[in-house]
Design a protein around this motif. Structure first.
Motif, PDB file in Angstrom:
ATOM      1  N   SER A  37       3.502 -38.207  17.567  1.00  0.00           N
ATOM      2  CA  SER A  37       4.281 -36.980  17.371  1.00  0.00           C
ATOM      3  C   SER A  37       4.335 -36.513  15.923  1.00  0.00           C
ATOM      4  O   SER A  37       5.055 -35.566  15.607  1.00  0.00           O
ATOM      5  CB  SER A  37       5.707 -37.188  17.876  1.00  0.00           C
ATOM      6  OG  SER A  37       5.714 -37.263  19.276  1.00  0.00           O
ATOM      7  N   ILE A  38       3.592 -37.158  15.035  1.00  0.00           N
ATOM      8  CA  ILE A  38       3.636 -36.788  13.614  1.00  0.00           C
ATOM      9  C   ILE A  38       3.185 -35.345  13.396  1.00  0.00           C
ATOM     10  O   ILE A  38       3.777 -34.616  12.599  1.00  0.00           O
ATOM     11  CB  ILE A  38       2.779 -37.766  12.770  1.00  0.00           C
ATOM     12  CG1 ILE A  38       3.449 -39.141  12.745  1.00  0.00           C
ATOM     13  CG2 ILE A  38       2.564 -37.252  11.368  1.00  0.00           C
ATOM     14  CD1 ILE A  38       4.796 -39.179  12.054  1.00  0.00           C
ATOM     15  N   LEU A  39       2.146 -34.900  14.088  1.00  0.00           N
ATOM     16  CA  LEU A  39       1.679 -33.523  13.891  1.00  0.00           C
ATOM     17  C   LEU A  39       2.752 -32.512  14.281  1.00  0.00           C
ATOM     18  O   LEU A  39       2.933 -31.501  13.597  1.00  0.00           O
ATOM     19  CB  LEU A  39       0.385 -33.271  14.667  1.00  0.00           C
ATOM     20  CG  LEU A  39      -0.837 -34.020  14.138  1.00  0.00           C
ATOM     21  CD1 LEU A  39      -2.045 -33.758  15.025  1.00  0.00           C
ATOM     22  CD2 LEU A  39      -1.135 -33.615  12.707  1.00  0.00           C
ATOM     23  N   ARG A  40       3.472 -32.799  15.348  1.00  0.00           N
ATOM     24  CA  ARG A  40       4.562 -31.890  15.734  1.00  0.00           C
ATOM     25  C   ARG A  40       5.649 -31.863  14.659  1.00  0.00           C
ATOM     26  O   ARG A  40       6.228 -30.824  14.367  1.00  0.00           O
ATOM     27  CB  ARG A  40       5.167 -32.298  17.065  1.00  0.00           C
ATOM     28  CG  ARG A  40       6.307 -31.380  17.448  1.00  0.00           C
ATOM     29  CD  ARG A  40       6.856 -31.657  18.810  1.00  0.00           C
ATOM     30  NE  ARG A  40       8.045 -30.859  19.027  1.00  0.00           N
ATOM     31  CZ  ARG A  40       8.864 -31.021  20.023  1.00  0.00           C
ATOM     32  NH1 ARG A  40       8.623 -31.950  20.932  1.00  0.00           N
ATOM     33  NH2 ARG A  40       9.927 -30.266  20.147  1.00  0.00           N
ATOM     34  N   ALA A  41       5.908 -33.011  14.051  1.00  0.00           N
ATOM     35  CA  ALA A  41       6.925 -33.078  12.998  1.00  0.00           C
ATOM     36  C   ALA A  41       6.520 -32.262  11.771  1.00  0.00           C
ATOM     37  O   ALA A  41       7.382 -31.740  11.065  1.00  0.00           O
ATOM     38  CB  ALA A  41       7.181 -34.524  12.607  1.00  0.00           C
TER      39      ALA A  41
END
Length: 118
Positions: free
Chosen positions: A61-65
């Motif tokens: 989920s890092i890209l969404r963050a």
């Protein structure tokens, strides 16, 4: 059963310091698999989780963050807060360079330690 009663009088944040059993398991790595192992094993053994970071992050989920910064708080947490204060599992910040399996009696013989690389 008596040790369960005694444990109930100790604050939750310090319960991991009380002995549960002479059997100890060290979980190397605090990723999803390591946390799953620690959670399942904590009911039967004294568990220590070793990780090189102070916090967990759900990396898919890092890209969404990056696009939605408030999302970061939903995919990260401090290991000490969750492991020690909520689950009663000891956390050690560090790296494991080797595992010596020849020290002490085996866990199956009623004592000693085991390691889980997760």
């Amino acid at each position: 059963a008596m040790h369960h009663l005694a444990r109930s009088f100790v604050p939750a944040g310090a319960r991991h310091l009380l002995p549960r059993t002479p059997k100890r398991v060290v979980v190397v790595g605090g990723g999803p698999t390591g946390l799953f192992c620690a959670d399942r094993l904590r009911h039967h053994f004294e568990v220590t989780v070793v990780d090189s970071k102070e916090y967990f992050e759900f990396t898919p989920s890092i890209l969404r963050a990056l696009a939605d910064p408030p999302h970061l708080s939903r995919i990260t947490f401090d290991y000490r807060k969750v492991l020690e204060k909520e689950l009663g599992v000891e956390f050690v910040l560090g790296e494991v360079s080797s595992i010596n399996t020849s020290v002490g009696p085996s866990p199956s013989a009623g004592g000693g330690a085991a390691a889980v690389a997760a």
